[in-house]
Design a protein around this motif. Structure first.
Motif, PDB file in Angstrom:
ATOM      1  N   UNK A  40      40.867  30.728  50.357  1.00  0.00           N
ATOM      2  CA  UNK A  40      40.703  32.154  50.086  1.00  0.00           C
ATOM      3  C   UNK A  40      39.297  32.569  50.517  1.00  0.00           C
ATOM      4  N   UNK A  41      39.206  33.583  51.343  1.00  0.00           N
ATOM      5  CA  UNK A  41      37.927  34.031  51.876  1.00  0.00           C
ATOM      6  C   UNK A  41      37.197  34.911  50.866  1.00  0.00           C
ATOM      7  N   UNK A  42      35.953  34.555  50.552  1.00  0.00           N
ATOM      8  CA  UNK A  42      35.177  35.348  49.584  1.00  0.00           C
ATOM      9  C   UNK A  42      34.118  36.204  50.253  1.00  0.00           C
ATOM     10  N   UNK A  43      33.880  36.020  51.527  1.00  0.00           N
ATOM     11  CA  UNK A  43      32.881  36.822  52.233  1.00  0.00           C
ATOM     12  C   UNK A  43      33.349  38.270  52.307  1.00  0.00           C
ATOM     13  N   UNK A  44      32.597  39.153  51.642  1.00  0.00           N
ATOM     14  CA  UNK A  44      32.963  40.561  51.606  1.00  0.00           C
ATOM     15  C   UNK A  44      34.151  40.875  50.729  1.00  0.00           C
ATOM     16  N   UNK A  45      34.505  39.971  49.830  1.00  0.00           N
ATOM     17  CA  UNK A  45      35.696  40.156  49.001  1.00  0.00           C
ATOM     18  C   UNK A  45      35.517  41.320  48.028  1.00  0.00           C
ATOM     19  N   UNK A  46      36.577  42.060  47.825  1.00  0.00           N
ATOM     20  CA  UNK A  46      36.582  43.086  46.800  1.00  0.00           C
ATOM     21  C   UNK A  46      36.805  42.458  45.435  1.00  0.00           C
ATOM     22  N   UNK A  47      36.026  42.875  44.448  1.00  0.00           N
ATOM     23  CA  UNK A  47      36.105  42.295  43.105  1.00  0.00           C
ATOM     24  C   UNK A  47      36.609  43.351  42.138  1.00  0.00           C
ATOM     25  N   UNK A  48      37.655  42.996  41.406  1.00  0.00           N
ATOM     26  CA  UNK A  48      38.293  43.926  40.481  1.00  0.00           C
ATOM     27  C   UNK A  48      38.152  43.410  39.061  1.00  0.00           C
ATOM     28  N   UNK A  49      37.626  44.250  38.186  1.00  0.00           N
ATOM     29  CA  UNK A  49      37.363  43.827  36.807  1.00  0.00           C
ATOM     30  C   UNK A  49      38.204  44.634  35.841  1.00  0.00           C
ATOM     31  N   UNK A  50      38.910  43.940  34.992  1.00  0.00           N
ATOM     32  CA  UNK A  50      39.726  44.566  33.948  1.00  0.00           C
ATOM     33  C   UNK A  50      38.878  45.570  33.167  1.00  0.00           C
ATOM     34  N   UNK A  51      39.305  46.828  33.074  1.00  0.00           N
ATOM     35  CA  UNK A  51      38.513  47.840  32.359  1.00  0.00           C
ATOM     36  C   UNK A  51      38.359  47.572  30.865  1.00  0.00           C
ATOM     37  N   UNK A  52      39.138  46.616  30.337  1.00  0.00           N
ATOM     38  CA  UNK A  52      39.033  46.343  28.900  1.00  0.00           C
ATOM     39  C   UNK A  52      38.009  45.252  28.571  1.00  0.00           C
ATOM     40  N   UNK A  53      37.378  44.645  29.587  1.00  0.00           N
ATOM     41  CA  UNK A  53      36.387  43.609  29.284  1.00  0.00           C
ATOM     42  C   UNK A  53      35.143  44.261  28.682  1.00  0.00           C
ATOM     43  N   UNK A  54      34.354  43.459  27.947  1.00  0.00           N
ATOM     44  CA  UNK A  54      33.155  43.980  27.311  1.00  0.00           C
ATOM     45  C   UNK A  54      32.051  44.186  28.353  1.00  0.00           C
ATOM     46  N   UNK A  62      29.249  41.744  37.910  1.00  0.00           N
ATOM     47  CA  UNK A  62      28.459  42.488  38.895  1.00  0.00           C
ATOM     48  C   UNK A  62      27.307  41.647  39.436  1.00  0.00           C
ATOM     49  N   UNK A  63      26.684  40.852  38.573  1.00  0.00           N
ATOM     50  CA  UNK A  63      25.616  39.965  39.040  1.00  0.00           C
ATOM     51  C   UNK A  63      26.164  38.942  40.034  1.00  0.00           C
ATOM     52  N   UNK A  64      27.364  38.433  39.765  1.00  0.00           N
ATOM     53  CA  UNK A  64      27.994  37.493  40.684  1.00  0.00           C
ATOM     54  C   UNK A  64      28.306  38.183  42.013  1.00  0.00           C
ATOM     55  N   UNK A  65      28.790  39.416  41.950  1.00  0.00           N
ATOM     56  CA  UNK A  65      29.081  40.177  43.173  1.00  0.00           C
ATOM     57  C   UNK A  65      27.810  40.397  43.985  1.00  0.00           C
ATOM     58  N   UNK A  66      26.727  40.723  43.306  1.00  0.00           N
ATOM     59  CA  UNK A  66      25.451  40.926  44.002  1.00  0.00           C
ATOM     60  C   UNK A  66      24.995  39.645  44.696  1.00  0.00           C
ATOM     61  N   UNK A  67      25.206  38.517  44.024  1.00  0.00           N
ATOM     62  CA  UNK A  67      24.806  37.240  44.619  1.00  0.00           C
ATOM     63  C   UNK A  67      25.658  36.939  45.858  1.00  0.00           C
ATOM     64  N   UNK A  68      26.959  37.158  45.761  1.00  0.00           N
ATOM     65  CA  UNK A  68      27.818  36.951  46.925  1.00  0.00           C
ATOM     66  C   UNK A  68      27.390  37.838  48.090  1.00  0.00           C
ATOM     67  N   UNK A  69      27.078  39.083  47.778  1.00  0.00           N
ATOM     68  CA  UNK A  69      26.652  40.018  48.823  1.00  0.00           C
ATOM     69  C   UNK A  69      25.373  39.529  49.491  1.00  0.00           C
ATOM     70  N   UNK A  70      24.450  39.013  48.690  1.00  0.00           N
ATOM     71  CA  UNK A  70      23.173  38.545  49.217  1.00  0.00           C
ATOM     72  C   UNK A  70      23.342  37.352  50.141  1.00  0.00           C
TER      73      UNK A  70
END
Length: 558
Positions: A40-54, A62-70
């Motif tokens: 599964x390719x993660x480069x540029x992957x869209x990340x979807x987060x359940x709206x019910x999470x805390x 979001x921090x993980x997404x920022x790291x992947x982007x970097x």
């Protein structure tokens, strides 16, 4: 022709083996993991987060997404799409998904990866956080770095993982009293703990050689008690390094470290050791001591070992001091546990001190074949502090000496003098944290070849805590099955009598911390020392190097 057939026969198994997906190197290894074909390719992957999470989980994603982007050079955005559950059920999902699932056990997670999507399911913050740690371990090591890596292949293997910890308490003790360590180094320890899914830092903050936490009501504890004139060299009582040593953490620094740990899924448990190991407090407030204590005046200790100078617990003013200190400390740490120590408290001074003898008489304490009156005086201290801390919403933990005499229900025992204390405590119905010095003391030498190692607390080959010895520890050994539910978890202890630098601290901690993590997390049938060593060699040691940690290369990999 026969040669060709034979060659093909030999080649088929080799091709079959080569076709198998490589198993990712993950420490601690997940409880259940099935690797399938594809990635599964993660480069540029869209990340979807359940709206019910805390909010904490959303921040971690979001921090993980920022790291992947970097590191990948391609932006990964985080969205909370409407109709997420329906999309997942219909199989039309594409991207990386974080979904709240109440059916997943606490701190556990499920990770399902195919060529189109990677789906994480968890019921709480730690579960999501640990899933992210697992995903990061399946990616190139550069995911932990701070520079873009366009050469690596940014793919996750298709797999099904179902994971949860064996023990709920997975701890590490850090002694910042014998030697003081900065906030930055404490955070560095917290970082590496979180990578390997430990969730408790036992912070040793008071000791004969230094008091390390600011107490508003008793300012001399840090003005005087936080500093010693010098430190002896090794064990030579007549030596001096000629350097004043000390330091302490302000309340604002404590709050900062606690918040930092919480974001990493770690709860900090403070320790105020009592009624022994209190010479720094006695040097600050001599009126807390026993009559006739020698030597006088009190001084913050410059050498190691057990001091016979202890608190005068026969005086109400001393008990009020302990309650005042614990009151301020408890307010800084939101976790449910508070460690009151209770270890290595000689009773010599109590036998002759008028106040202590009067208190023994007042309480009707007597000596018998089970315990002395003075042992029971310590039980009085333990029970009283347990009752007081309960008003602060805390449960107490104490070293296994608190079992001597009679222990009030509700206390948790930390078994350090081998395993017998834990076995005894569980048999009596007390919860237990296993931390036997023969397996879990990280201040012990790492090799039986003592000449190859720095000076440490025990210079005997048979006392070395080697990597295979620690990895092979089985907490349930000698516990009847009926008592095993009392074992809350396992803790490694890093005492610092002879550890005075960040580099030495990390050398003694790493990579034994990873071996400890598999003892704490993995079911016994999933442990495999050869697999563990391969993971260290191919992934974990290069990762430590990238992050700037000092570490010891295991003997097997030298």
């Amino acid at each position: 022709m026969k040669k060709i057939v034979l060659a093909l026969a030999l080649l088929v198994p080799a091709l079959s083996w080569a076709a198998r997906p490589a198993t990712p190197e993950i420490v601690p290894v997940p409880q259940k993991m099935e690797i399938t074909k594809g990635s599964f390719k993660v480069k540029g992957v869209g990340i979807n987060c359940d709206p019910t999470v805390d909010a904490r989980t959303l921040k971690a994603v979001r921090q993980f997404a920022d790291r992947l982007s970097l590191v990948t050079g391609r932006t990964s955005d985080v969205a909370s799409p409407i109709g997420l559950a329906k999309a997942v059920e219909s199989g039309t999902v594409r991207g990386l998904y974080f979904i709240k699932d109440p059916s997943v056990v606490s701190e556990g997670y499920k990770l399902s990866i195919d060529k189109k999507a990677a789906i994480v399911r968890a019921s709480d913050y730690n579960g999501f956080f640990y899933a992210i740690q697992t995903i990061k371990q399946m990616l190139p090591v550069s995911v932990y770095g701070s520079v873009q890596d366009t050469k690596s292949k940014w793919f996750l293997p298709c797999c099904e993982i179902e994971d949860a910890p064996r023990f709920g308490y997975r701890g590490l003790l850090l002694d910042c009293c014998r030697h003081f360590f900065s906030v930055e180094e404490v955070k560095k320890v917290l970082d590496v703990m979180s990578m390997y899914k430990l969730n408790r830092l036992h912070w040793h903050l008071t000791e004969d050689q230094g008091w390390r936490i600011e107490i508003d009501k008793y300012p001399k504890l840090t003005e005087i008690g936080a500093f010693r004139d010098y430190t002896i060299i090794k064990r030579d009582l007549n030596s001096s390094d000629g350097t004043r040593h000390g330091g302490f953490y302000t309340k604002d620094q404590i709050r900062d470290v606690v918040a930092y740990a919480q974001a990493l899924g770690i709860t900090i448990i403070p320790e105020v050791d009592m009624p022994g190991h209190m010479v720094a407090a006695l040097a600050s407030y001599p009126e807390l001591g026993c009559a006739g204590s020698e030597p006088q005046p009190y001084k913050v200790r410059t050498y190691w070992g057990v001091s016979k100078q202890v608190l005068n617990v026969g005086k109400e003013s001393t008990m009020k001091f302990l309650e005042d200190v614990c009151d301020e400390v408890a307010d800084l740490f939101p976790g449910e546990y508070f460690n009151i120590g209770g270890d290595e408290c000689p009773k010599d001074e109590w036998k002759t001190d008028p106040d202590c003898q009067a208190k023994i008489k007042e309480l009707g304490l007597v000596s018998d074949e089970k315990a002395s009156a003075e042992d029971r005086l310590q039980n009085y201290v333990t029970a009283r502090m347990q009752k007081f801390l309960a008003t602060k919403g805390k449960k107490i933990i104490g070293w296994d000496e608190i079992l001597e005499g009679e222990l009030a229900p509700g206390a948790t025992v930390m078994s350090w003098r081998g395993t017998k204390g834990g076995i005894k405590a569980a048999a009596q119905g007390f919860d237990v944290i296993m931390s036997p010095n023969i397996y879990c003391y990280l201040d012990h030498c790492q090799s039986t070849d003592l000449e190859s190692e720095p000076y440490c607390i025990t210079m005997k080959p048979e006392r070395a805590v080697t990597m295979p010895k620690l990895y092979g520890y089985e907490p349930y050994t000698d516990f009847p099955e009926s008592d095993r539910h009392h074992i809350l978890g396992v803790q490694g202890n890093l005492w610092t009598e002879f550890i005075g630098t960040n580099e030495y601290l990390e050398y003694m901690l790493l990579p034994r911390l990873m071996a400890l993590s598999e003892v704490q997390w993995c079911q016994p049938e999933n442990k495999d020392y050869d697999r563990f060593l391969r993971s260290l060699e191919s992934k974990e040691l290069p990762l430590l190097k990238l992050l700037g940690y000092n570490f010891r290369t295991p003997d097997e990999l030298r």
